[in-house]
Write a protein that holds these residues in place. Structure first.
Motif, short mmCIF file in Angstrom:
data_model
loop_
_atom_site.label_atom_id
_atom_site.label_comp_id
_atom_site.label_asym_id
_atom_site.label_seq_id
_atom_site.Cartn_x
_atom_site.Cartn_y
_atom_site.Cartn_z
N LEU A 91 52.44 40.57 12.85
CA LEU A 91 51.74 39.75 13.84
C LEU A 91 50.84 40.60 14.73
O LEU A 91 49.77 40.15 15.15
CB LEU A 91 52.75 38.97 14.67
CG LEU A 91 53.54 37.88 13.93
CD1 LEU A 91 54.46 37.15 14.91
CD2 LEU A 91 52.61 36.90 13.24
N HIS A 92 51.26 41.82 15.04
CA HIS A 92 50.43 42.68 15.88
C HIS A 92 49.18 43.12 15.13
O HIS A 92 48.11 43.28 15.72
CB HIS A 92 51.24 43.89 16.35
CG HIS A 92 51.82 44.73 15.24
ND1 HIS A 92 52.59 44.21 14.23
CD2 HIS A 92 51.73 46.07 14.98
CE1 HIS A 92 52.95 45.18 13.39
NE2 HIS A 92 52.44 46.31 13.82
N ASP A 93 49.28 43.33 13.80
CA ASP A 93 48.09 43.66 13.01
C ASP A 93 47.12 42.49 12.98
O ASP A 93 45.90 42.68 13.09
CB ASP A 93 48.49 44.02 11.58
CG ASP A 93 49.22 45.35 11.49
OD1 ASP A 93 48.72 46.32 12.09
OD2 ASP A 93 50.27 45.41 10.84
N LYS A 94 47.64 41.28 12.82
CA LYS A 94 46.77 40.11 12.80
C LYS A 94 46.08 39.92 14.14
O LYS A 94 44.90 39.53 14.20
CB LYS A 94 47.56 38.87 12.41
CG LYS A 94 48.02 38.87 10.95
CD LYS A 94 48.68 37.58 10.59
CE LYS A 94 49.12 37.60 9.12
NZ LYS A 94 47.96 37.69 8.19
N ALA A 95 46.80 40.20 15.24
CA ALA A 95 46.19 40.06 16.56
C ALA A 95 45.06 41.06 16.75
O ALA A 95 44.01 40.73 17.29
CB ALA A 95 47.25 40.24 17.64
N GLY A 96 45.25 42.29 16.32
CA GLY A 96 44.22 43.31 16.45
C GLY A 96 43.24 43.36 15.32
O GLY A 96 42.30 44.15 15.34
N LYS A 97 43.45 42.51 14.27
CA LYS A 97 42.59 42.50 13.08
C LYS A 97 42.56 43.87 12.42
O LYS A 97 41.52 44.42 12.06
CB LYS A 97 41.17 42.03 13.42
CG LYS A 97 41.14 40.63 14.00
CD LYS A 97 39.72 40.20 14.34
CE LYS A 97 39.71 38.80 14.97
NZ LYS A 97 38.35 38.35 15.33
N THR A 98 43.76 44.43 12.25
CA THR A 98 43.89 45.78 11.70
C THR A 98 44.76 45.77 10.45
O THR A 98 45.42 44.79 10.13
CB THR A 98 44.53 46.73 12.73
OG1 THR A 98 45.83 46.24 13.10
CG2 THR A 98 43.68 46.83 13.98
N VAL A 99 44.75 46.89 9.77
CA VAL A 99 45.60 47.10 8.62
C VAL A 99 46.06 48.56 8.67
O VAL A 99 45.35 49.43 9.20
CB VAL A 99 44.85 46.80 7.31
CG1 VAL A 99 43.69 47.75 7.11
CG2 VAL A 99 45.76 46.83 6.10
N VAL A 100 47.25 48.86 8.16
CA VAL A 100 47.77 50.22 8.13
C VAL A 100 47.68 50.73 6.70
O VAL A 100 48.20 50.10 5.77
CB VAL A 100 49.22 50.28 8.64
CG1 VAL A 100 49.74 51.72 8.62
CG2 VAL A 100 49.31 49.71 10.05
N VAL A 101 47.02 51.88 6.53
CA VAL A 101 46.78 52.42 5.19
C VAL A 101 47.24 53.87 5.14
O VAL A 101 47.47 54.52 6.16
CB VAL A 101 45.27 52.34 4.83
CG1 VAL A 101 44.83 50.90 4.74
CG2 VAL A 101 44.43 53.12 5.82
N SER A 102 47.37 54.36 3.91
CA SER A 102 47.71 55.76 3.70
C SER A 102 46.47 56.62 3.85
O SER A 102 45.34 56.17 3.63
CB SER A 102 48.32 55.95 2.31
OG SER A 102 49.51 55.21 2.17
N THR A 103 46.67 57.88 4.19
CA THR A 103 45.56 58.81 4.34
C THR A 103 46.02 60.17 3.84
O THR A 103 47.20 60.41 3.60
CB THR A 103 45.12 58.89 5.80
OG1 THR A 103 44.00 59.80 5.91
CG2 THR A 103 46.23 59.39 6.70
N THR A 104 45.06 61.07 3.68
CA THR A 104 45.39 62.42 3.20
C THR A 104 45.56 63.39 4.36
O THR A 104 45.84 64.56 4.13
CB THR A 104 44.29 62.93 2.27
OG1 THR A 104 43.03 62.91 2.96
CG2 THR A 104 44.19 62.04 1.04
N GLN A 105 45.33 62.93 5.59
CA GLN A 105 45.40 63.85 6.74
C GLN A 105 46.36 63.29 7.77
O GLN A 105 46.56 62.11 7.87
CB GLN A 105 44.02 64.03 7.35
CG GLN A 105 43.01 64.62 6.38
CD GLN A 105 41.65 64.83 7.01
OE1 GLN A 105 41.48 64.71 8.23
NE2 GLN A 105 40.67 65.14 6.20
#
Length: 244
Positions: free
Chosen positions: A230-244
């Motif tokens: 719900l917090h991602d939807k509120a901020g219009k964000t997504v959590v992804v993997s990264t190399t750093q």
């Protein structure tokens, strides 16, 4: 042999005097329109092409590229795709998200405990039958002040780290994750980071700690295709993997 001189001025076939030729129309069904002389324009690619955003396209430094290939329509984006995850790095595994959150909670919790001890600690009452006295202590001004300090600490930490550290809190950096805007892959700004942190922490710390965390976990596990709480939807964000 004629002694006639050519007319003054450059000859007609002087390449510097010629006007650019207009593109030729196809003369038959088997012929295609020739490409422009300067060749195709370089594409910019997805803004998720590097851990912290792409270098081309309308969302990168180069400009002039293609829009994100994944579906941004949920948040007003005009583009669509058969695969909404195309062009994005892998979504963050749930286990790594949990570990990153635990690390961040500890980072904030330890200083709060030390501050509390410096001011006499948090008063805890065991046993006794005078429930009115217990309620008075819980609802005291000191307790409310401490709750406010705790809330500001957690929301502030999440907001500042997400907005100022390329979408990475300390926990996410350790687990090689980052928070990104869904529509273009950039790090969230302060407004999006604050809204995201407030939706995550205010209900959890003010009224329904265990229930709210359960709601967040369920929404992350069941949301398709972006695994947004719900917090991602509120901020219009997504959590992804990264190399750093």
């Amino acid at each position: 042999m004629s002694n006639d001189q050519p007319p003054p001025g450059p000859p007609d076939d002087d390449p510097f005097r010629k006007k650019p030729q207009e593109p030729q129309e196809p003369t038959g069904p088997g012929e295609a329109t020739p490409p422009p002389a300067d060749g195709p324009r370089a594409g910019g690619g997805s803004p998720y092409g590097s851990p912290y955003g792409g270098t081309g396209g309308p969302y990168g430094a180069g400009g002039g590229g293609q829009p994100p290939p994944y579906d941004g329509g949920a948040y007003g984006g005009p583009y669509g795709s058969a695969d909404p995850l195309a062009g994005m790095p892998p979504l963050a595994p749930f286990g790594k998200r949990v570990l990153a959150r635990i690390i961040d909670m500890i980072i904030v919790f330890v200083p709060l405990v030390l501050i509390s001890l410096a001011f006499g600690g948090v008063e805890v009452t065991y046993g006794g039958d005078d429930w009115d006295e217990v309620a008075d202590r819980v609802n005291s001004g000191r307790q409310w002040l401490w709750s406010l300090i705790t809330l500001v600490a957690y929301v502030g930490y999440d907001t500042v780290m997400t907005a100022k550290s390329n979408g990475q809190t300390v926990g996410k950096k350790i687990m090689k994750l980052r928070t990104a805007m869904l529509n273009d892959g950039r790090a969230p700004d302060v407004g999006s980071s604050l809204l995201r942190a407030a939706v995550l922490w205010v209900p959890a710390l003010v009224c329904c700690y265990c229930i709210w965390w359960l709601v967040i976990v369920i929404t992350v596990l069941t949301d398709k295709p972006y695994r947004q709480g719900l917090h991602d939807k509120a901020g219009k964000t997504v959590v992804v993997s990264t190399t750093q």
